[in-house]
Motif scaffolding. Structure first.
Motif, PDB file in Angstrom:
ATOM      1  N   GLU A  13      -2.186 -20.052  -4.721  1.00  0.00           N
ATOM      2  CA  GLU A  13      -2.449 -18.654  -5.106  1.00  0.00           C
ATOM      3  C   GLU A  13      -2.045 -17.686  -3.998  1.00  0.00           C
ATOM      4  N   GLN A  14      -2.340 -18.068  -2.756  1.00  0.00           N
ATOM      5  CA  GLN A  14      -2.014 -17.216  -1.626  1.00  0.00           C
ATOM      6  C   GLN A  14      -0.502 -17.114  -1.439  1.00  0.00           C
ATOM      7  N   ILE A  15       0.208 -18.228  -1.615  1.00  0.00           N
ATOM      8  CA  ILE A  15       1.664 -18.230  -1.473  1.00  0.00           C
ATOM      9  C   ILE A  15       2.297 -17.273  -2.472  1.00  0.00           C
ATOM     10  N   VAL A  16       1.903 -17.384  -3.735  1.00  0.00           N
ATOM     11  CA  VAL A  16       2.515 -16.543  -4.775  1.00  0.00           C
ATOM     12  C   VAL A  16       2.056 -15.090  -4.628  1.00  0.00           C
ATOM     13  N   ALA A  17       0.817 -14.880  -4.153  1.00  0.00           N
ATOM     14  CA  ALA A  17       0.327 -13.510  -3.962  1.00  0.00           C
ATOM     15  C   ALA A  17       1.140 -12.765  -2.907  1.00  0.00           C
ATOM     16  N   LEU A  18       1.573 -13.465  -1.873  1.00  0.00           N
ATOM     17  CA  LEU A  18       2.407 -12.804  -0.873  1.00  0.00           C
ATOM     18  C   LEU A  18       3.724 -12.350  -1.495  1.00  0.00           C
ATOM     19  N   SER A  19       4.340 -13.219  -2.277  1.00  0.00           N
ATOM     20  CA  SER A  19       5.578 -12.838  -2.966  1.00  0.00           C
ATOM     21  C   SER A  19       5.335 -11.666  -3.905  1.00  0.00           C
ATOM     22  N   ALA A  20       4.183 -11.661  -4.565  1.00  0.00           N
ATOM     23  CA  ALA A  20       3.849 -10.568  -5.478  1.00  0.00           C
ATOM     24  C   ALA A  20       3.697  -9.252  -4.724  1.00  0.00           C
ATOM     25  N   PHE A  21       3.043  -9.309  -3.574  1.00  0.00           N
ATOM     26  CA  PHE A  21       2.843  -8.111  -2.754  1.00  0.00           C
ATOM     27  C   PHE A  21       4.174  -7.444  -2.451  1.00  0.00           C
ATOM     28  N   TRP A  22       5.129  -8.223  -1.963  1.00  0.00           N
ATOM     29  CA  TRP A  22       6.419  -7.639  -1.563  1.00  0.00           C
ATOM     30  C   TRP A  22       7.295  -7.300  -2.769  1.00  0.00           C
ATOM     31  N   ALA A  23       7.256  -8.089  -3.812  1.00  0.00           N
ATOM     32  CA  ALA A  23       8.070  -7.780  -4.991  1.00  0.00           C
ATOM     33  C   ALA A  23       7.649  -6.452  -5.603  1.00  0.00           C
ATOM     34  N   GLY A  24       6.346  -6.235  -5.703  1.00  0.00           N
ATOM     35  CA  GLY A  24       5.862  -4.980  -6.265  1.00  0.00           C
ATOM     36  C   GLY A  24       6.229  -3.783  -5.425  1.00  0.00           C
ATOM     37  N   LEU A  25       6.213  -3.946  -4.104  1.00  0.00           N
ATOM     38  CA  LEU A  25       6.524  -2.826  -3.205  1.00  0.00           C
ATOM     39  C   LEU A  25       8.019  -2.529  -3.117  1.00  0.00           C
ATOM     40  N   LEU A  26       8.842  -3.574  -3.063  1.00  0.00           N
ATOM     41  CA  LEU A  26      10.253  -3.387  -2.719  1.00  0.00           C
ATOM     42  C   LEU A  26      11.212  -3.430  -3.902  1.00  0.00           C
ATOM     43  N   TYR A  27      10.779  -3.964  -5.045  1.00  0.00           N
ATOM     44  CA  TYR A  27      11.703  -4.121  -6.160  1.00  0.00           C
ATOM     45  C   TYR A  27      11.478  -3.109  -7.275  1.00  0.00           C
ATOM     46  N   ASP A  28      10.684  -2.079  -7.006  1.00  0.00           N
ATOM     47  CA  ASP A  28      10.504  -0.970  -7.949  1.00  0.00           C
ATOM     48  C   ASP A  28      10.743   0.318  -7.176  1.00  0.00           C
ATOM     49  N   GLU A  29      11.616   1.164  -7.673  1.00  0.00           N
ATOM     50  CA  GLU A  29      12.042   2.338  -6.912  1.00  0.00           C
ATOM     51  C   GLU A  29      10.890   3.289  -6.616  1.00  0.00           C
ATOM     52  N   THR A  30      10.044   3.532  -7.607  1.00  0.00           N
ATOM     53  CA  THR A  30       8.903   4.434  -7.394  1.00  0.00           C
ATOM     54  C   THR A  30       7.948   3.847  -6.360  1.00  0.00           C
ATOM     55  N   ALA A  31       7.692   2.537  -6.453  1.00  0.00           N
ATOM     56  CA  ALA A  31       6.801   1.882  -5.497  1.00  0.00           C
ATOM     57  C   ALA A  31       7.371   1.963  -4.087  1.00  0.00           C
ATOM     58  N   LEU A  32       8.665   1.762  -3.943  1.00  0.00           N
ATOM     59  CA  LEU A  32       9.286   1.831  -2.619  1.00  0.00           C
ATOM     60  C   LEU A  32       9.144   3.234  -2.032  1.00  0.00           C
ATOM     61  N   ASP A  33       9.343   4.247  -2.867  1.00  0.00           N
ATOM     62  CA  ASP A  33       9.140   5.632  -2.412  1.00  0.00           C
ATOM     63  C   ASP A  33       7.691   5.865  -1.992  1.00  0.00           C
ATOM     64  N   ASP A  34       6.755   5.387  -2.789  1.00  0.00           N
ATOM     65  CA  ASP A  34       5.333   5.579  -2.488  1.00  0.00           C
ATOM     66  C   ASP A  34       4.934   4.830  -1.215  1.00  0.00           C
ATOM     67  N   ALA A  35       5.497   3.639  -1.045  1.00  0.00           N
ATOM     68  CA  ALA A  35       5.194   2.856   0.156  1.00  0.00           C
ATOM     69  C   ALA A  35       5.732   3.552   1.404  1.00  0.00           C
ATOM     70  N   TRP A  36       6.899   4.151   1.290  1.00  0.00           N
ATOM     71  CA  TRP A  36       7.455   4.889   2.429  1.00  0.00           C
ATOM     72  C   TRP A  36       6.578   6.093   2.764  1.00  0.00           C
ATOM     73  N   GLU A  37       6.069   6.766   1.755  1.00  0.00           N
ATOM     74  CA  GLU A  37       5.150   7.878   2.000  1.00  0.00           C
ATOM     75  C   GLU A  37       3.899   7.402   2.743  1.00  0.00           C
ATOM     76  N   LEU A  38       3.464   6.190   2.441  1.00  0.00           N
ATOM     77  CA  LEU A  38       2.273   5.630   3.071  1.00  0.00           C
ATOM     78  C   LEU A  38       2.465   5.402   4.566  1.00  0.00           C
ATOM     79  N   VAL A  39       3.678   5.009   4.974  1.00  0.00           N
ATOM     80  CA  VAL A  39       3.884   4.559   6.358  1.00  0.00           C
ATOM     81  C   VAL A  39       4.762   5.476   7.206  1.00  0.00           C
ATOM     82  N   LYS A  40       5.431   6.451   6.595  1.00  0.00           N
ATOM     83  CA  LYS A  40       6.473   7.170   7.338  1.00  0.00           C
ATOM     84  C   LYS A  40       5.936   8.009   8.495  1.00  0.00           C
ATOM     85  N   GLY A  41       4.647   8.354   8.457  1.00  0.00           N
ATOM     86  CA  GLY A  41       4.082   9.160   9.528  1.00  0.00           C
ATOM     87  C   GLY A  41       3.629   8.366  10.739  1.00  0.00           C
ATOM     88  N   TRP A  42       3.693   7.033  10.661  1.00  0.00           N
ATOM     89  CA  TRP A  42       3.248   6.207  11.779  1.00  0.00           C
ATOM     90  C   TRP A  42       4.298   6.227  12.890  1.00  0.00           C
TER      91      TRP A  42
END
Length: 456
Positions: free
Chosen positions: A331-360
């Motif tokens: 479950e943990q192995i597949v959950a890690l893949s799920a975490f990154w697939a959701g963030l990086l393989y959807d354009e809106t998610a990638l934009d939202d993720a960048w908004e989350l971290v860009k100020g660091w």
């Protein structure tokens, strides 16, 4: 990496190094996920490590899986050191201390990833049970000393073993005693690569925190929740870390190549021989001026092999490798893949993720990387707890997976594979903290119960 390549085409110009990376670009409909996970084998009878030979060791395990699956053997100096699925593209390889690794095939959906993981574990257990072997679902072997840990017969590992103590105090622990899970991700263009690399570098310590699962060393708590992650902080600073330069204006393929050229080499492979050139410059090999191999010029396989010996938190080859997480159960192995697939393989998610971290800032990212191995979800960045950041990142990933819309035969979408991580972030209790509670409670101060309860 399953096997070192042997493309002897000479590199005619430095631009070919950039072109090699750029050749990985793929259109969105060709993006795939490649999930890799390592696991420490042990003998069920006495929780002892599994050597390569002895009739019931790693050699026998590989032979049995080859017979069961039909995968082709990968052989070095007469020793099988892995297996390769010529039809599907997956592979099995050995890490230095016998950690048994599946390098998964490139797959389209997380449902396929879950099925592949389950099939591999079924194949491995069908053979290992006959040999009295089981596998740990921990990010670091919890009991044996480094001296008690077996050594696999791979030439590149002998070279690395000699070199590691010269560049850090914990490199041999990384090689011989840790187990990770990583996800390989595609990119469409240089700009797409840059955005994905920046987002995933910034959030890599968050993934480390969520999946922290290596709290024991030498039979007792080691003071960390992810000791595996801490080990990387003192392995070899020339080839590890958060790559602050990736956030600088103008970063791209060329910048990564420049960095890679300055990372010292380990070896040069010619035919089946690994020549120890540890500490030498790839620039010298490129110019035909490598002191250890006079007159030899760099080939495409030299570059591919060299890039495979770089270990930043996110590595670029012709795809991006997420390298931040301890291994755990299926479950943990597949959950890690799920975490990154959701963030990086959807354009809106990638934009939202960048908004989350860009100020660091670079300093904040580095501090986060340093704090997470010990504090995990209780670490902070930019005034927020990592637990809060993890919840936000998981919500973005969840939405991205939902938009991907890939459903299994029961009609469930890929968000189901994220549930394991979402529960950890909601509770604030990492796998490592749960193990420590058991150690101080039901396990009565012993790590031996892990060899019954933390197994595949």
């Amino acid at each position: 990496m399953a096997r070192d390549v042997s493309d002897t085409t000479p590199i005619g110009a430095r631009s070919e190094l950039v072109e090699w990376i750029a050749s990985g670009e793929k259109p969105r409909d060709a993006w795939r996920l490649g999930t890799e996970h390592e696991k420490v084998p042990f003998y069920k009878a006495d929780a002892s490590p599994v050597p390569y030979e002895n009739g019931k060791g790693i050699h026998a395990l590989l032979d049995g899986i080859q017979e069961r699956t039909g995968w082709a053997p990968i052989v070095e100096n007469g020793n099988p050191i892995g297996l390769f699925d010529e039809a599907g593209g997956g592979a099995i390889s050995l890490e230095p201390g016998g950690q048994f690794e599946l390098s998964g095939a490139p797959l389209k959906t997380l449902h396929e990833t879950a099925a592949e993981t389950a099939q591999h574990i079924a194949d491995a257990k069908a053979i290992s049970e006959k040999l009295g072997i089981e596998f740990l679902t921990l990010g670091m072997s919890p009991l044996w000393t480094r001296a008690q840990t077996p050594v696999m017969p791979k030439s590149r590992y002998r070279i690395m073993t000699d070199y590691m103590p010269k560049v850090g105090s914990l490199g041999l622990d990384m090689m011989y005693r840790t187990s990770t899970v990583q996800v390989n991700m595609d990119f469409a263009s240089e700009a797409d690569m840059v955005k994905k690399l920046r987002v995933s570098l910034a959030l890599q310590p968050v993934a480390t925190a969520i999946f922290a699962n290596s709290p024991f060393t030498d039979g007792k708590p080691n003071g960390y929740l992810s000791m595996r992650s801490n080990i990387w902080l003192d392995t070899d600073r020339n080839r590890t870390g958060m790559m602050a330069f990736a956030f600088e204006d103008g970063f791209g393929y060329e910048s990564y190549v420049e960095w890679a050229l300055d990372v010292p080499m380990y070896f040069v492979k010619r035919d089946e021989t690994y020549h120890d050139v540890a500490g030498a410059s790839f620039r010298d090999l490129l110019a035909g001026k490598l002191a250890q191999l006079p007159g030899e010029f760099a080939t495409h396989s030299d570059w591919a092999n060299h890039v495979s010996t770089l270990f930043p938190e996110v590595r670029m080859k012709r795809y991006l490798e997420m390298r931040g997480a301890d291994v755990g159960g299926p479950e943990q192995i597949v959950a890690l893949s799920a975490f990154w697939a959701g963030l990086l393989y959807d354009e809106t998610a990638l934009d939202d993720a960048w908004e989350l971290v860009k100020g660091w800032s670079a300093e904040e990212r580095e501090q986060l990387r340093a704090d997470v191995p010990k504090l995990a979800l209780k670490a902070t960045i930019a005034g927020r707890s990592v637990q809060d950041v993890a919840r936000d990142a998981l919500a973005i990933s969840h939405a991205g997976l939902k938009r991907r819309g890939y459903r299994d035969v029961c009609g469930q979408d890929e968000t189901k594979h994220l549930a394991y991580a979402e529960e950890i972030a909601a509770s604030g209790r990492t796998p490592a903290e749960r193990l420590l509670e058991l150690y101080h409670g039901a396990w009565n101060g012993s790590v031996l119960p892990a060899f019954k309860e933390c197994v595949f």
